[in-house]
Design an enzyme around this catalytic site. Structure first.
Site, mmCIF file in Angstrom:
data_model
loop_
_atom_site.group_PDB
_atom_site.id
_atom_site.type_symbol
_atom_site.label_atom_id
_atom_site.label_comp_id
_atom_site.label_asym_id
_atom_site.label_seq_id
_atom_site.Cartn_x
_atom_site.Cartn_y
_atom_site.Cartn_z
ATOM 1 N N VAL A 205 0.954 -1.145 0.343
ATOM 2 C CA VAL A 205 0.579 0.276 -0.608
ATOM 3 C C VAL A 205 0.738 1.037 -0.147
ATOM 4 O O VAL A 205 0.254 2.244 -1.028
ATOM 5 C CB VAL A 205 -0.437 -0.093 1.263
ATOM 6 C CG1 VAL A 205 -1.985 1.456 1.068
ATOM 7 C CG2 VAL A 205 -2.667 -1.187 1.143
ATOM 8 N N CYS A 206 1.811 1.634 0.723
ATOM 9 C CA CYS A 206 3.020 2.652 0.846
ATOM 10 C C CYS A 206 3.225 2.574 -0.235
ATOM 11 O O CYS A 206 3.830 3.737 -0.585
ATOM 12 C CB CYS A 206 3.747 1.930 2.006
ATOM 13 S SG CYS A 206 3.145 1.411 3.787
ATOM 14 N N ALA A 207 3.677 1.388 -1.041
ATOM 15 C CA ALA A 207 4.422 1.458 -2.752
ATOM 16 C C ALA A 207 3.856 2.400 -3.346
ATOM 17 O O ALA A 207 4.103 3.276 -4.595
ATOM 18 C CB ALA A 207 5.131 -0.039 -2.974
#
Length: 166
Positions: free
Chosen positions: A59-61
Site C-alpha cells: 500500500v505504501c509503495a
C-alpha cells in the site's frame, strides 16, 4: 487522539494530534543523502505530507508512486513522503521505482516528524498512514489519520485540499 488500528489491532499514537487550523509543527528528517530537512526548507510552498509505515510495502509503495505521478501537475505544491525507512533503503527504492517528483524522507533518527504530528505508533515505531496539507504560510488545511494503517488514504480529498491551499 485519532483512533487508529494496524492490521486491525489498536495502536497508540505518540505525540500531539495535528488539526486543521493549527500552525504546522516543525520537524527534522533526513534526505536520501543524509542531509537534514525541515519544514522551513519548503518555505513559500504548499506541502502535501504523506506519512507511511514503509515505502517497501504494497500500500505504501502504491501511495508513494501515485503521489509521484500527480506531483508534476500541482502548482507550487511540494509532495513529501515520510517513513521510518533508512535513507539508503529509500534511495534504492526510489531509484528502482522511478520516483523523482517528490521528496522521500526518513524519520528514523529522531522520530521528530512522527512525534510532532502525532503519527508515531508506539507499538512498532513506525509512522501511521496519515496525510497533512500545509499551506504556504504553514497553516494546516487538511488532515487525515487513516483509521486502518494498512489501507489507502483518501487521495482525491488530499489532492483537492493541496490544489485549494495557497
Amino acid at each position: 487522539m485519532a483512533q487508529v488500528t494496524f492490521q486491525h489491532e489498536p495502536v497508540t499514537l505518540l505525540g500531539n494530534e495535528v488539526k486543521v487550523g493549527d500552525t504546522a509543527p516543525d520537524f527534522t528528517v533526513l534526505s536520501n543523502d543524509l542531509k537534514e530537512v525541515s519544514l522551513n526548507d519548503y518555505e513559500g510552498k504548499v506541502k502535501l505530507i504523506a506519512a507511511v509505515p514503509s515505502v517497501d510495502t504494497g500500500v505504501c509503495a502504491e501511495e508513494t508512486k501515485r503521489f509521484n505521478q500527480v506531483a508534476g501537475n500541482l502548482d507550487n505544491v511540494q509532495v513529501l513522503t515520510i517513513s521510518m525507512d533508512l535513507p539508503f533503503a529509500q534511495g534504492r527504492w526510489c531509484a528502482a521505482e522511478g520516483v523523482k517528483n517528490i521528496d522521500v524522507l526518513s524519520d528514523h533518527r529522531d522520530a521528530s516528524f512522527g512525534e510532532n504530528y502525532g503519527a508515531l505508533m508506539k507499538e512498532n515505531r513506525l509512522l501511521a498512514r496519515s496525510i497533512f496539507v500545509v499551506d504556504s504560510n504553514n497553516k494546516v488545511t487538511y488532515v487525515e489519520y487513516v483509521p486502518e494503517v494498512t489501507t489507502h488514504p483518501d487521495y482525491e480529498a488530499a489532492l483537492k485540499a493541496a490544489k485549494a491551499a495557497k
